[in-house]
Design a protein around this motif. Sequence first.
Motif, PDB file in Angstrom:
ATOM      1  N   LYS A   6       0.823  -1.205   0.000  1.00  0.00           N
ATOM      2  CA  LYS A   6       0.000   0.000   0.000  1.00  0.00           C
ATOM      3  C   LYS A   6       0.860   1.260   0.000  1.00  0.00           C
ATOM      4  O   LYS A   6       0.361   2.367   0.140  1.00  0.00           O
ATOM      5  CB  LYS A   6      -0.931   0.011   1.213  1.00  0.00           C
ATOM      6  N   GLY A   7       2.172   1.074  -0.144  1.00  0.00           N
ATOM      7  CA  GLY A   7       3.066   2.231  -0.224  1.00  0.00           C
ATOM      8  C   GLY A   7       3.038   3.070   1.038  1.00  0.00           C
ATOM      9  O   GLY A   7       3.040   4.292   0.978  1.00  0.00           O
ATOM     10  N   GLN A   8       2.983   2.399   2.201  1.00  0.00           N
ATOM     11  CA  GLN A   8       2.869   3.149   3.446  1.00  0.00           C
ATOM     12  C   GLN A   8       4.222   3.614   3.967  1.00  0.00           C
ATOM     13  O   GLN A   8       4.898   2.916   4.707  1.00  0.00           O
ATOM     14  CB  GLN A   8       2.111   2.311   4.483  1.00  0.00           C
ATOM     15  N   HIS A   9       4.588   4.806   3.553  1.00  0.00           N
ATOM     16  CA  HIS A   9       5.805   5.435   4.059  1.00  0.00           C
ATOM     17  C   HIS A   9       5.379   6.746   4.713  1.00  0.00           C
ATOM     18  O   HIS A   9       4.917   7.653   4.043  1.00  0.00           O
ATOM     19  CB  HIS A   9       6.799   5.681   2.928  1.00  0.00           C
ATOM     20  N   ILE A  10       5.506   6.781   6.025  1.00  0.00           N
ATOM     21  CA  ILE A  10       4.968   7.896   6.801  1.00  0.00           C
ATOM     22  C   ILE A  10       5.977   9.039   6.864  1.00  0.00           C
ATOM     23  O   ILE A  10       7.163   8.811   7.115  1.00  0.00           O
ATOM     24  CB  ILE A  10       4.615   7.402   8.226  1.00  0.00           C
ATOM     25  N   GLU A  34      -7.264  15.203   0.839  1.00  0.00           N
ATOM     26  CA  GLU A  34      -6.002  14.507   1.112  1.00  0.00           C
ATOM     27  C   GLU A  34      -6.156  13.053   0.714  1.00  0.00           C
ATOM     28  O   GLU A  34      -7.188  12.430   1.006  1.00  0.00           O
ATOM     29  CB  GLU A  34      -5.589  14.597   2.589  1.00  0.00           C
ATOM     30  N   GLY A  36      -4.595   9.280   1.047  1.00  0.00           N
ATOM     31  CA  GLY A  36      -3.664   8.462   1.829  1.00  0.00           C
ATOM     32  C   GLY A  36      -3.133   9.191   3.047  1.00  0.00           C
ATOM     33  O   GLY A  36      -1.937   9.405   3.178  1.00  0.00           O
ATOM     34  N   GLU A  57      -8.688   7.157   2.490  1.00  0.00           N
ATOM     35  CA  GLU A  57      -7.677   6.187   2.948  1.00  0.00           C
ATOM     36  C   GLU A  57      -8.198   4.769   2.747  1.00  0.00           C
ATOM     37  O   GLU A  57      -9.312   4.448   3.155  1.00  0.00           O
ATOM     38  CB  GLU A  57      -7.351   6.452   4.429  1.00  0.00           C
ATOM     39  N   VAL A  58      -7.382   3.929   2.147  1.00  0.00           N
ATOM     40  CA  VAL A  58      -7.826   2.581   1.810  1.00  0.00           C
ATOM     41  C   VAL A  58      -7.716   1.601   2.978  1.00  0.00           C
ATOM     42  O   VAL A  58      -8.482   0.645   3.083  1.00  0.00           O
ATOM     43  CB  VAL A  58      -7.056   2.047   0.569  1.00  0.00           C
ATOM     44  N   ASP A  59      -6.768   1.850   3.857  1.00  0.00           N
ATOM     45  CA  ASP A  59      -6.468   0.874   4.912  1.00  0.00           C
ATOM     46  C   ASP A  59      -7.329   1.139   6.154  1.00  0.00           C
ATOM     47  O   ASP A  59      -7.166   2.166   6.814  1.00  0.00           O
ATOM     48  CB  ASP A  59      -4.973   0.985   5.252  1.00  0.00           C
ATOM     49  N   MET A  62      -5.631   2.281   9.312  1.00  0.00           N
ATOM     50  CA  MET A  62      -5.206   3.676   9.273  1.00  0.00           C
ATOM     51  C   MET A  62      -6.393   4.608   9.510  1.00  0.00           C
ATOM     52  O   MET A  62      -6.264   5.620  10.198  1.00  0.00           O
ATOM     53  CB  MET A  62      -4.579   4.002   7.905  1.00  0.00           C
ATOM     54  N   ASP A  85     -10.503   2.917  -1.847  1.00  0.00           N
ATOM     55  CA  ASP A  85      -9.443   3.116  -2.833  1.00  0.00           C
ATOM     56  C   ASP A  85      -9.761   4.388  -3.605  1.00  0.00           C
ATOM     57  O   ASP A  85     -10.821   4.480  -4.237  1.00  0.00           O
ATOM     58  CB  ASP A  85      -9.425   1.893  -3.760  1.00  0.00           C
ATOM     59  N   VAL A  86      -8.875   5.344  -3.559  1.00  0.00           N
ATOM     60  CA  VAL A  86      -9.147   6.646  -4.181  1.00  0.00           C
ATOM     61  C   VAL A  86      -9.447   6.510  -5.674  1.00  0.00           C
ATOM     62  O   VAL A  86     -10.227   7.275  -6.230  1.00  0.00           O
ATOM     63  CB  VAL A  86      -7.983   7.638  -3.947  1.00  0.00           C
ATOM     64  N   ASN A 100       0.528  12.933   0.137  1.00  0.00           N
ATOM     65  CA  ASN A 100       1.718  12.098   0.049  1.00  0.00           C
ATOM     66  C   ASN A 100       1.201  10.715  -0.313  1.00  0.00           C
ATOM     67  O   ASN A 100       0.741   9.976   0.538  1.00  0.00           O
ATOM     68  CB  ASN A 100       2.432  12.113   1.410  1.00  0.00           C
ATOM     69  N   ILE A 101       1.243  10.410  -1.584  1.00  0.00           N
ATOM     70  CA  ILE A 101       0.518   9.244  -2.093  1.00  0.00           C
ATOM     71  C   ILE A 101       1.404   8.004  -2.207  1.00  0.00           C
ATOM     72  O   ILE A 101       2.635   8.113  -2.207  1.00  0.00           O
ATOM     73  CB  ILE A 101      -0.072   9.547  -3.498  1.00  0.00           C
ATOM     74  N   PRO A 102       0.769   6.819  -2.283  1.00  0.00           N
ATOM     75  CA  PRO A 102       1.540   5.619  -2.628  1.00  0.00           C
ATOM     76  C   PRO A 102       1.923   5.723  -4.111  1.00  0.00           C
ATOM     77  O   PRO A 102       1.070   6.002  -4.948  1.00  0.00           O
ATOM     78  CB  PRO A 102       0.543   4.480  -2.393  1.00  0.00           C
TER      79      PRO A 102
HETATM   80  N1  SAM Z   1       0.100  10.843   4.261  1.00  0.00           N
HETATM   81  C1  SAM Z   1       0.804   9.998   5.222  1.00  0.00           C
HETATM   82  C2  SAM Z   1       2.110  10.641   5.590  1.00  0.00           C
HETATM   83  O1  SAM Z   1       2.564  11.499   4.813  1.00  0.00           O
HETATM   84  O2  SAM Z   1       2.700  10.312   6.608  1.00  0.00           O
HETATM   85  C3  SAM Z   1       0.998   8.584   4.691  1.00  0.00           C
HETATM   86  C4  SAM Z   1       1.501   8.469   3.288  1.00  0.00           C
HETATM   87  S1  SAM Z   1       1.785   6.842   2.699  1.00  0.00           S
HETATM   88  C5  SAM Z   1       3.036   7.198   1.474  1.00  0.00           C
HETATM   89  C6  SAM Z   1       0.443   6.420   1.639  1.00  0.00           C
HETATM   90  C7  SAM Z   1      -0.920   6.193   2.314  1.00  0.00           C
HETATM   91  O3  SAM Z   1      -1.883   5.926   1.278  1.00  0.00           O
HETATM   92  C8  SAM Z   1      -1.001   4.993   3.233  1.00  0.00           C
HETATM   93  O4  SAM Z   1      -1.658   5.373   4.407  1.00  0.00           O
HETATM   94  C9  SAM Z   1      -1.822   3.954   2.462  1.00  0.00           C
HETATM   95  O5  SAM Z   1      -2.597   3.113   3.291  1.00  0.00           O
HETATM   96  C10 SAM Z   1      -2.710   4.830   1.607  1.00  0.00           C
HETATM   97  N2  SAM Z   1      -3.158   4.227   0.351  1.00  0.00           N
HETATM   98  C11 SAM Z   1      -2.521   3.313  -0.427  1.00  0.00           C
HETATM   99  N3  SAM Z   1      -3.206   3.040  -1.542  1.00  0.00           N
HETATM  100  C12 SAM Z   1      -4.316   3.819  -1.501  1.00  0.00           C
HETATM  101  C13 SAM Z   1      -5.445   3.983  -2.362  1.00  0.00           C
HETATM  102  N4  SAM Z   1      -5.529   3.292  -3.514  1.00  0.00           N
HETATM  103  N5  SAM Z   1      -6.415   4.854  -2.001  1.00  0.00           N
HETATM  104  C14 SAM Z   1      -6.328   5.553  -0.838  1.00  0.00           C
HETATM  105  N6  SAM Z   1      -5.286   5.441   0.016  1.00  0.00           N
HETATM  106  C15 SAM Z   1      -4.295   4.583  -0.303  1.00  0.00           C
END
Ligand code: SAM
Length: 328
Positions: A6-10, A34, A36, A57-59, A62, A85-86, A100-102
Amino acid sequence: SFHKSKGQHILKNPLLVDSIVQKSGIKSTDTILEIGPGTGNLTKKLLEAGKMVIAVEVDPRMVLELQRRFQGTPLSNRLKVIQGDVLKTELPYFDICVANIPYQISSPLTFKLLNHQPSFRCAIIMFQREFAMRLVAQPGDKLYCRLTVNTQLLARVSHLLKVGKNNFRPPPKVDSSVVRIEPRKPRIEVKQKEWDGFLRICFNRKNKTLGSIFRQKSVITLLEKNYKTVQALKLTGQGLMEDNHDEIDFSRLGNSNEDLSMDVDDDGADEEMEVEDGDVEGEASEFKDKVLAVLKEGDFEEKRSSKLTLQEFLYLLSLFNKAGIHFS
Ligand code: SAM
């Protein structure tokens, strides 16, 4: 507990979060989208800067964490969280998007936003560095590609901030950049399928001259087939090419392999194509002369897609269409 898929990099650097919010130019009356939000580090500052934040937010974990974080605080009634899922969610009205997207959804998300009506003021988005550089590339830059031209058709794009891996937890493999995307108003109207078909051919081998691209047998065959279809429909009075200025089919653009895969080296891909299709020129034909006459008319024969401006692409397509040559 983070999901790699899910590209979760905080974002863990508060100064960077401040800087992103500051550069976004948020007004106190703004509804902010916003994407993710994750654990909400950016969300909190967005809530402080704007009127309302809608976070997709998909998760579900979270989503819970986010709600828990703001529960009972004065910020909570200005936050709306949509779980999903956006890419599959119908977006609400918003003035500005900050996210800050995946990175795996970069391309389809960009075109989804740019296709959103009514259009927003601007989007401030963190992308993988190379993707960001493709979006902002100028004619002649190494990363100038079909994605660049398709994006710049719809928006003005500028680079705001370079962001190193270590601003994130866990750190991603690649560096990042924050980009500002401002939809063009009014839009530049194109016939979506024409434009897409045209650019695919032009960027098939972007470093070749247009003269050599449009001499390829496969290209001539395709264009001649389209030409004959149009002529036939004209005879039967159907007028296929009604000027339906429909919108670009973003889902199709966004999901194409070229746009999504950031590992593909354009130049390498070009060379491969040459082996297959070579410079094999179709036999001399009247139709081929017609195509080449269009290139000559606009002085495009010796030019290369890697160096053409958006205006030049639009102009060349209009010349082709004027000559009855179509790409869809
Ligand atoms: N915005 C936060 C930050 O900057 O600390 C977290 C950014 S992290 C790179 C990406 C976030 O997008 C995660 O929380 C993940 O669960 C969420 N995510 C991943 N795929 C998604 C999707 N298709 N639709 C919505 N959210 C998604």
